[in-house]
Scaffold this active site. Structure first.
Site, PDB file in Angstrom:
ATOM      1  N   ARG A 158     -14.028  12.429 -67.950  1.00  0.00           N
ATOM      2  CA  ARG A 158     -13.355  12.953 -66.761  1.00  0.00           C
ATOM      3  C   ARG A 158     -14.381  13.323 -65.699  1.00  0.00           C
ATOM      4  O   ARG A 158     -15.326  14.054 -65.969  1.00  0.00           O
ATOM      5  CB  ARG A 158     -12.527  14.188 -67.096  1.00  0.00           C
ATOM      6  N   ARG A 197      -5.863  11.409 -65.679  1.00  0.00           N
ATOM      7  CA  ARG A 197      -7.071  11.835 -66.389  1.00  0.00           C
ATOM      8  C   ARG A 197      -6.987  11.557 -67.877  1.00  0.00           C
ATOM      9  O   ARG A 197      -5.899  11.613 -68.454  1.00  0.00           O
ATOM     10  CB  ARG A 197      -7.344  13.308 -66.139  1.00  0.00           C
ATOM     11  N   ASP A 213      -7.467  16.850 -69.721  1.00  0.00           N
ATOM     12  CA  ASP A 213      -7.467  18.042 -68.878  1.00  0.00           C
ATOM     13  C   ASP A 213      -7.305  19.216 -69.828  1.00  0.00           C
ATOM     14  O   ASP A 213      -6.432  19.194 -70.692  1.00  0.00           O
ATOM     15  CB  ASP A 213      -6.309  17.992 -67.877  1.00  0.00           C
ATOM     16  N   ASP A 221      -7.044  23.444 -69.748  1.00  0.00           N
ATOM     17  CA  ASP A 221      -6.930  24.654 -68.944  1.00  0.00           C
ATOM     18  C   ASP A 221      -6.884  25.883 -69.841  1.00  0.00           C
ATOM     19  O   ASP A 221      -6.225  25.874 -70.884  1.00  0.00           O
ATOM     20  CB  ASP A 221      -5.650  24.639 -68.099  1.00  0.00           C
TER      21      ASP A 221
END
Length: 172
Positions: free
Chosen positions: A90, A101, A104, A106
């Site tokens: 990424r 992507r 990811d 988070d």
């Protein structure tokens, strides 16, 4: 005589997502790297097939929330997450916040901590607005109270106005 102080473990909730290539393989690889570099994954939600957020002109995502037991502080977790994302291909672009992507990751919650620093906000500031985050998080921690909003995750889900479809797959 030498004394040892046990390390304090914190439960951290991370959201993983992928919508390029082998989505399931990307989530598995990310989980392996999280275990290696951040801490033990104590719980995993099912996998969820979800509609893209923000930029809807892209393939569907595969999402999962994991609960990690870690001794790392939030900044170190962010560094490790960024490294994992880079290692998996990424490249973050400023003008492509919601683009496709491979992976990811988070930080959703870090214990009951509230952090509002440049580049790091915990709880995640959009957590309560996104069905693709709330559904798998609710699977793991329905009664967890959001430290700012003072509502449980299941209550946040019931109040969420995101109409996106979130489909559970029979896979963890």
């Amino acid at each position: 005589m030498q004394t040892f102080t046990p390390k304090k473990y914190i439960n951290v909730y991370l959201c993983l997502g992928s919508n390029m290539g082998d989505r399931m393989g990307h989530l598995r690889m990310a989980s392996d790297l999280i275990t290696k570099n951040i801490g033990n994954i104590a719980k995993k939600s099912h996998l969820y097939d979800t509609q893209p957020w923000g930029n809807t002109e892209q393939d569907a995502f595969l999402n999962q929330v994991v609960m990690v037991n870690t001794t790392l502080d939030p900044r170190d977790i962010l560094k490790e997450i960024t490294q994992i994302e880079r290692e998996m291909g990424r490249a973050r672009k400023e003008n492509d916040k919601w683009g496709p992507r491979q992976i990811d990751i988070d930080i959703l919650l870090y214990g009951k901590r509230i952090i509002r620093d440049k580049g790091l906000e915990i709880p995640h500031p959009e957590l309560h607005k996104r069905a693709f985050v709330l559904v798998p998080l609710m699977e793991l921690a329905p009664e967890y109270e959001h430290p700012i909003l003072k509502q449980q995750i299941d209550e946040l889900f019931m109040a969420c106005e995101d109409p996106s479809e979130v489909v559970m797959l029979d896979i963890r």
